[in-house]
Scaffold this active site. Structure first.
Site, mmCIF file in Angstrom:
data_model
loop_
_atom_site.group_PDB
_atom_site.id
_atom_site.type_symbol
_atom_site.label_atom_id
_atom_site.label_comp_id
_atom_site.label_asym_id
_atom_site.label_seq_id
_atom_site.Cartn_x
_atom_site.Cartn_y
_atom_site.Cartn_z
ATOM 1 N N ASP A 130 4.380 -0.331 12.024
ATOM 2 C CA ASP A 130 3.104 -0.881 11.545
ATOM 3 C C ASP A 130 2.870 -2.315 12.016
ATOM 4 O O ASP A 130 1.767 -2.837 11.890
ATOM 5 C CB ASP A 130 3.037 -0.808 10.016
ATOM 6 C CG ASP A 130 2.874 0.623 9.526
ATOM 7 O OD1 ASP A 130 2.442 1.470 10.330
ATOM 8 O OD2 ASP A 130 3.182 0.892 8.362
ATOM 9 N N ASP A 134 -4.593 11.947 13.209
ATOM 10 C CA ASP A 134 -5.382 10.733 13.103
ATOM 11 C C ASP A 134 -5.165 9.888 14.334
ATOM 12 O O ASP A 134 -4.478 10.286 15.264
ATOM 13 C CB ASP A 134 -5.103 9.962 11.814
ATOM 14 C CG ASP A 134 -3.671 9.538 11.686
ATOM 15 O OD1 ASP A 134 -3.011 9.370 12.728
ATOM 16 O OD2 ASP A 134 -3.215 9.355 10.552
ATOM 17 N N LYS A 177 0.826 -1.211 0.000
ATOM 18 C CA LYS A 177 0.000 0.000 0.000
ATOM 19 C C LYS A 177 0.856 1.254 0.000
ATOM 20 O O LYS A 177 0.661 2.158 -0.805
ATOM 21 C CB LYS A 177 -0.890 -0.004 1.259
ATOM 22 C CG LYS A 177 -1.518 1.343 1.571
ATOM 23 C CD LYS A 177 -2.382 1.291 2.802
ATOM 24 C CE LYS A 177 -1.662 1.467 4.109
ATOM 25 N NZ LYS A 177 -1.371 2.862 4.485
ATOM 26 N N ASN A 178 1.837 1.274 0.926
ATOM 27 C CA ASN A 178 2.591 2.505 1.125
ATOM 28 C C ASN A 178 3.592 2.782 0.012
ATOM 29 O O ASN A 178 4.212 3.842 -0.011
ATOM 30 C CB ASN A 178 3.262 2.500 2.500
ATOM 31 C CG ASN A 178 2.214 2.633 3.597
ATOM 32 O OD1 ASN A 178 1.066 2.987 3.315
ATOM 33 N ND2 ASN A 178 2.599 2.336 4.833
ATOM 34 N N ARG A 221 -4.545 10.451 4.284
ATOM 35 C CA ARG A 221 -3.418 11.296 4.652
ATOM 36 C C ARG A 221 -2.328 11.297 3.602
ATOM 37 O O ARG A 221 -1.690 12.306 3.328
ATOM 38 C CB ARG A 221 -2.820 10.735 5.950
ATOM 39 C CG ARG A 221 -2.867 11.638 7.123
ATOM 40 C CD ARG A 221 -1.873 11.150 8.157
ATOM 41 N NE ARG A 221 -0.602 11.802 7.926
ATOM 42 C CZ ARG A 221 -0.285 12.977 8.416
ATOM 43 N NH1 ARG A 221 -1.103 13.623 9.186
ATOM 44 N NH2 ARG A 221 0.890 13.526 8.130
HETATM 45 N N1 EPU Z 1 6.990 13.662 11.399
HETATM 46 C C1 EPU Z 1 7.115 14.964 11.789
HETATM 47 N N2 EPU Z 1 7.299 15.898 10.829
HETATM 48 C C2 EPU Z 1 7.323 15.615 9.503
HETATM 49 C C3 EPU Z 1 7.182 14.269 9.105
HETATM 50 C C4 EPU Z 1 7.015 13.301 10.085
HETATM 51 O O1 EPU Z 1 7.097 15.273 12.960
HETATM 52 O O2 EPU Z 1 7.500 16.533 8.680
HETATM 53 C C5 EPU Z 1 6.823 12.623 12.438
HETATM 54 C C6 EPU Z 1 5.438 12.042 12.431
HETATM 55 O O3 EPU Z 1 4.567 12.830 13.234
HETATM 56 C C7 EPU Z 1 5.649 10.667 12.994
HETATM 57 C C8 EPU Z 1 7.054 10.304 12.517
HETATM 58 O O4 EPU Z 1 7.673 11.528 12.157
HETATM 59 O O5 EPU Z 1 5.645 10.702 14.386
HETATM 60 C C9 EPU Z 1 7.088 9.335 11.353
HETATM 61 O O6 EPU Z 1 6.489 9.866 10.233
HETATM 62 P P1 EPU Z 1 6.840 9.430 8.748
HETATM 63 O O7 EPU Z 1 6.856 10.678 7.923
HETATM 64 O O8 EPU Z 1 8.039 8.546 8.720
HETATM 65 O O9 EPU Z 1 5.578 8.540 8.380
HETATM 66 P P2 EPU Z 1 4.500 8.787 7.271
HETATM 67 O O10 EPU Z 1 5.138 9.064 5.956
HETATM 68 O O11 EPU Z 1 3.472 9.749 7.762
HETATM 69 C C10 EPU Z 1 4.446 6.263 6.560
HETATM 70 C C11 EPU Z 1 3.394 5.214 6.399
HETATM 71 C C12 EPU Z 1 2.905 4.746 7.757
HETATM 72 C C13 EPU Z 1 4.091 4.207 8.529
HETATM 73 C C14 EPU Z 1 5.179 5.275 8.628
HETATM 74 C C15 EPU Z 1 6.441 4.811 9.325
HETATM 75 C C16 EPU Z 1 2.353 5.868 4.324
HETATM 76 C C17 EPU Z 1 1.123 6.323 3.627
HETATM 77 N N3 EPU Z 1 2.279 5.765 5.641
HETATM 78 O O12 EPU Z 1 3.814 7.359 7.223
HETATM 79 O O13 EPU Z 1 1.974 3.707 7.513
HETATM 80 O O14 EPU Z 1 3.677 3.827 9.807
HETATM 81 O O15 EPU Z 1 5.537 5.726 7.301
HETATM 82 O O16 EPU Z 1 6.961 3.709 8.694
HETATM 83 O O17 EPU Z 1 3.352 5.555 3.688
HETATM 84 C C18 EPU Z 1 -0.002 2.452 7.776
HETATM 85 O O18 EPU Z 1 0.219 1.975 6.656
HETATM 86 O O19 EPU Z 1 -0.890 1.991 8.544
HETATM 87 C C19 EPU Z 1 0.805 3.588 8.226
HETATM 88 C C20 EPU Z 1 0.457 4.355 9.239
#
Ligand code: EPU
Length: 447
Positions: free
Chosen positions: A327, A137, A43-44, A113
């Site tokens: 995850d 969320d 998915k991601n 998101r």
């Molecule tokens: N964060 C910040 N500032 C930013 C970006 C991130 O503070 O500018 C923080 C977030 O608040 C969080 C942490 O950094 O606490 C991690 O965020 P990250 O950007 O790595 O995650 P994401 O891109 O929002 C993706 C996946 C998530 C997965 C995470 C970590 C997608 C759509 N989502 O999220 O997947 O948990 O990476 O591996 O790619 C899921 O599939 O259920 C899911 C939540």
């Protein structure tokens, strides 16, 4: 039946799930999972690969996309940007116009998101973009500061108003050296997709190293981008003048879905072969299962996990890849809940990941949390009860915990699970579980 969510029947996916307001999965505990399970694309990765397509005019195909709600929403995001998108089986065919739109509205972004990932490619192609802020969320506050500061370093002017983030770079973006405070998956992706068409070289330090990032880099390079260092902490992107060309790309297998089945196998003392996922993408997660007493047989794009004994407790700490994936935290807590002895589980990525612990406690799990730590004392059996899914992974984790519970466990709000696990119920049934899904109408109250 009430239904909301995307209308995947409009173009393709005639059999995609329709979502009821109140939807439950009911499982009978006691099954031992056995058999083969085929896992589709991540998915991601697939969601971002669909956004990558925006970078080239013409028809790109993303193959091996999972048949889940989130992909249908992403297709709708792209349609609103002027793309013609067809979801056909496990392929997303995306026809991108010469000049895609530059706005993503709140009604879609709040449901997905990940639609924030159109920020980078649209800024690169249009020099202007306006995307709704996704908001928080259930797994915690999720900032965008690193996305914003990275793009600003490349010359974008960024402001926020009326719930939107607005970025513009009328003269185009330029290469920059960017250090991320944390290896954020989303920030790495947005900066990457913006940098491929920027003037000069961009270097991202402390970049995310997930296999999904590597997948995105491979698609971008096939389109004509020049990226080096994929899978390491330093990504070097030499901007090209463009235009990039549309391509066909096959999505990497979903390691989180694969890991979910591996943990379910061990929790139920089963024997499961997971196909479609490379075991090296789950190194630490599978090693923890081996420490818990399971036998792991890695193969080529598949692996077998089996045990006949009660697992032993193991300590697990989530970290950015190649660490233990956040995850899979609900599965780690599930394993610890039925293991012999106690386990210390630590979550380092999302502050709200432990939200669903109360639901696990309803199933009889002995879990105490303090900040981002959970101490779990394993029980021989959990106890079936009605519980509620709060996000994709917690939902899957609760259903699997229900497999180790006496009696029937009824997990509500399983539309969350539909966002990440195609065919979850059918897969469980194939692996030997007595399971059913029902859509229960929302109760009404008369005064
Ligand atoms: N964060 C910040 N500032 C930013 C970006 C991130 O503070 O500018 C923080 C977030 O608040 C969080 C942490 O950094 O606490 C991690 O965020 P990250 O950007 O790595 O995650 P994401 O891109 O929002 C993706 C996946 C998530 C997965 C995470 C970590 C997608 C759509 N989502 O999220 O997947 O948990 O990476 O591996 O790619 C899921 O599939 O259920 C899911 C939540």
């Amino acid at each position: 039946m009430h239904s909301h969510g995307p209308h995947p029947t409009r173009r393709g996916w005639a059999t995609a799930p329709t979502i009821a307001r109140v939807d439950v999965i009911r499982v009978k505990g006691g099954a031992r999972l056995a058999g083969d399970v085929m896992v589709g694309g991540a998915k991601n990765s697939a969601l971002k690969l669909m956004a990558v397509a925006l970078l080239a005019e013409g028809r790109s195909v993303v193959a091996n996309v999972p048949r889940i709600t989130d992909i249908a929403i992403m297709a709708e995001v792209l349609r609103r940007l002027g793309c013609d998108v067809t979801l056909d089986g496990t392929e997303a065919v995306i026809d991108v116009p010469a000049e895609p739109g530059s706005e993503a509205d709140y009604d879609l972004v709040r449901r997905l998101r990940a639609s924030i990932c159109v920020l980078g490619p649209l800024l690169a192609r249009r020099g202007y973009v306006r995307v709704a802020l996704p908001g928080g969320d259930m797994i915690g506050s999720r900032g965008l500061d690193m996305h914003v500061s990275g793009l600003a370093r490349m010359g974008a002017e960024i402001s926020g108003e009326h719930g939107f983030v607005i970025a513009s770079a009328p003269g185009g973006l330029h290469g920059a050296k960017i250090w991320l405070d944390f290896p954020s998956v989303g920030a790495t992706e947005n900066i990457l997709m913006a940098a491929v068409l920027a003037k000069g070289v961009t270097e991202i330090d402390n970049a995310a190293r997930e296999p999904e990032i590597v997948d995105i880099c491979e698609m971008l390079n096939a389109m004509g981008a020049r990226i080096e260092g994929a899978g390491t902490s330093t990504l070097v992107i030499e901007g090209v003048p463009g235009p990039l060309k549309p391509v066909r790309h096959t999505t990497v297998g979903d390691r989180i879905v694969g890991g979910t089945w591996a943990y379910a196998a061990v929790m139920t003392r089963g024997d499961v072969t997971v196909r479609g996922v490379r075991p090296e993408f789950l190194d630490i997660a599978l090693d923890k299962l081996a420490t818990a007493g399971a036998t792991i047989e890695p193969g080529d794009n598949c692996f077998r996990v089996r045990t006949s004994e009660r697992p032993r407790g193991v300590d697990i700490v989530t970290l950015p890849y190649p660490g233990f994936a956040t995850d899979l935290l609900p599965m780690a807590l599930g394993l610890a809940s039925v293991a012999e002895g106690s386990s210390l589980i630590t979550e380092n990525i999302f502050d709200g990941r432990f939200m669903f612990v109360n639901e696990m406690v309803r199933l009889g799990a002995d879990i105490r949390t303090d900040g981002h730590h959970a101490v779990v004392n394993g029980r021989d059996r959990l106890s079936g009860a009605p519980v509620r899914a709060t996000d994709i992974r917690a939902g899957a984790g609760l259903v699997i915990a229900g497999l180790c519970a006496d009696g029937v466990t009824e997990v509500g709000e399983v539309h969350h699970i539909d966002r990440g696990y195609p065919d979850f119920v059918a897969d469980l049934a194939r692996l030997g579980v007595e399971v059913e899904r029902t859509d229960v109408p929302e109760p009404t109250f008369d005064f």
